[in-house]
Write a protein that holds these residues in place. Structure first.
Motif, short mmCIF file in Angstrom:
data_model
loop_
_atom_site.label_atom_id
_atom_site.label_comp_id
_atom_site.label_asym_id
_atom_site.label_seq_id
_atom_site.Cartn_x
_atom_site.Cartn_y
_atom_site.Cartn_z
N GLN A 5 0.83 -1.20 0.00
CA GLN A 5 0.00 0.00 0.00
C GLN A 5 0.86 1.26 0.00
O GLN A 5 0.56 2.24 -0.68
CB GLN A 5 -0.92 0.01 1.23
CG GLN A 5 -1.88 1.20 1.27
CD GLN A 5 -2.81 1.22 0.07
OE1 GLN A 5 -3.43 0.22 -0.27
NE2 GLN A 5 -2.90 2.37 -0.59
N ASN B 291 0.85 4.14 -2.77
CA ASN B 291 0.67 5.53 -2.40
C ASN B 291 1.79 6.40 -2.97
O ASN B 291 1.56 7.52 -3.43
CB ASN B 291 0.64 5.69 -0.88
CG ASN B 291 -0.69 5.26 -0.28
OD1 ASN B 291 -1.68 5.07 -0.99
ND2 ASN B 291 -0.72 5.09 1.02
N ASP B 292 3.01 5.87 -2.95
CA ASP B 292 4.15 6.64 -3.46
C ASP B 292 3.99 6.93 -4.94
O ASP B 292 4.24 8.04 -5.41
CB ASP B 292 5.45 5.89 -3.19
CG ASP B 292 6.68 6.75 -3.44
OD1 ASP B 292 6.69 7.93 -3.03
OD2 ASP B 292 7.63 6.27 -4.08
N ALA C 219 0.09 10.84 4.95
CA ALA C 219 0.73 9.80 4.14
C ALA C 219 1.78 10.41 3.23
O ALA C 219 2.84 9.82 3.00
CB ALA C 219 -0.32 9.06 3.30
N VAL D 162 -4.84 10.81 -1.23
CA VAL D 162 -4.23 10.28 -0.01
C VAL D 162 -4.22 11.38 1.04
O VAL D 162 -4.32 12.56 0.73
CB VAL D 162 -2.78 9.78 -0.25
CG1 VAL D 162 -2.76 8.70 -1.33
CG2 VAL D 162 -1.85 10.92 -0.63
#
Length: 212
Positions: free
Chosen positions: A15, A19-20, A52, A48
């Motif tokens: 995850q 997200n990156d 994060a 996001v």
């Protein structure tokens, strides 16, 4: 011979990796449209939480630096693939230019140059990019397929300007960018054309824009 399989990432790590990628893609879109946008706009665009984003990047400057570094890696991969091709030199060069456009090479240069520190590693990659692109251009010229006065700086500036075309939605914009790249390729594919006025941008001029 046995091959070692890479262990799959845990759910949390997977995850985080997703997200990156979301953050970087969002940052490219946001900062290309508005270099002065706050980092919170990137989080919103990526879908996001701001926490994060800050777990990955401590500041906007750090995120911009990462985008530039990733862009250099992507370009290096494309130019190395072109150099590895053994077929028609012009077709290899034309594919290289189209792939550069598709990966966004040059899209952030004019927008973000000077807004983050350039590391020694990035400078090294820049020299490697310059050398590899020079090799590709010289090979294409030697085949009689590229006008002899084209240099690395010309390629860099042409790609930057193609990315300033921002008309319609993403699909329409991409089609227009490729339309004008096709016109540019026709002009480049004229080895007997009249010499261009003035010298092309040199390495110091291109590198100097990042010193802000």
């Amino acid at each position: 011979m046995e091959t070692t399989k890479q262990a799959p990432m845990s759910g949390r790590k997977a995850q985080a990796a997703r997200n990156d990628e979301l953050i970087k893609e969002a940052a490219r879109a946001v900062f290309t449209a508005d270099p002065g946008a706050p980092i919170s706009a990137v989080a919103e665009h990526a879908g996001v939480g701001i926490s994060a984003l800050y777990r990955r990047y401590k500041s906007k400057e750090e995120l911009l630096q990462r985008l530039a570094d990733d862009g250099m890696d992507r370009y290096l991969s494309v130019v190395r693939d072109a150099l590895a091709e053994e077929g028609d030199a012009w077709e290899a060069f034309a594919r290289f230019m189209r792939r550069c456009l598709d990966i966004g090479a040059g899209s952030l240069t004019m927008r973000l140059a000077g807004s983050f520190p350039v590391t020694e590693e990035m400078s090294r990659k820049g020299r490697e990019i310059h050398a590899a692109t020079t090799e590709l251009l010289e090979r294409t010229k030697a085949a009689g397929a590229l006008r002899p006065d084209i240099e690395v700086g010309d390629v860099s500036v042409l790609l930057e300007h193609l990315h300033t075309i921002r008309i319609g939605d993403d699909e329409r914009m991409n089609r227009l960018q490729h339309r004008y790249l096709t016109l540019i390729l026709d002009a480049l594919h004229m080895p007997e054309a009249e010499e261009l006025p003035g010298p092309p941008p040199n390495w110091l001029e291109l590198r100097g824009r990042y010193d802000g």
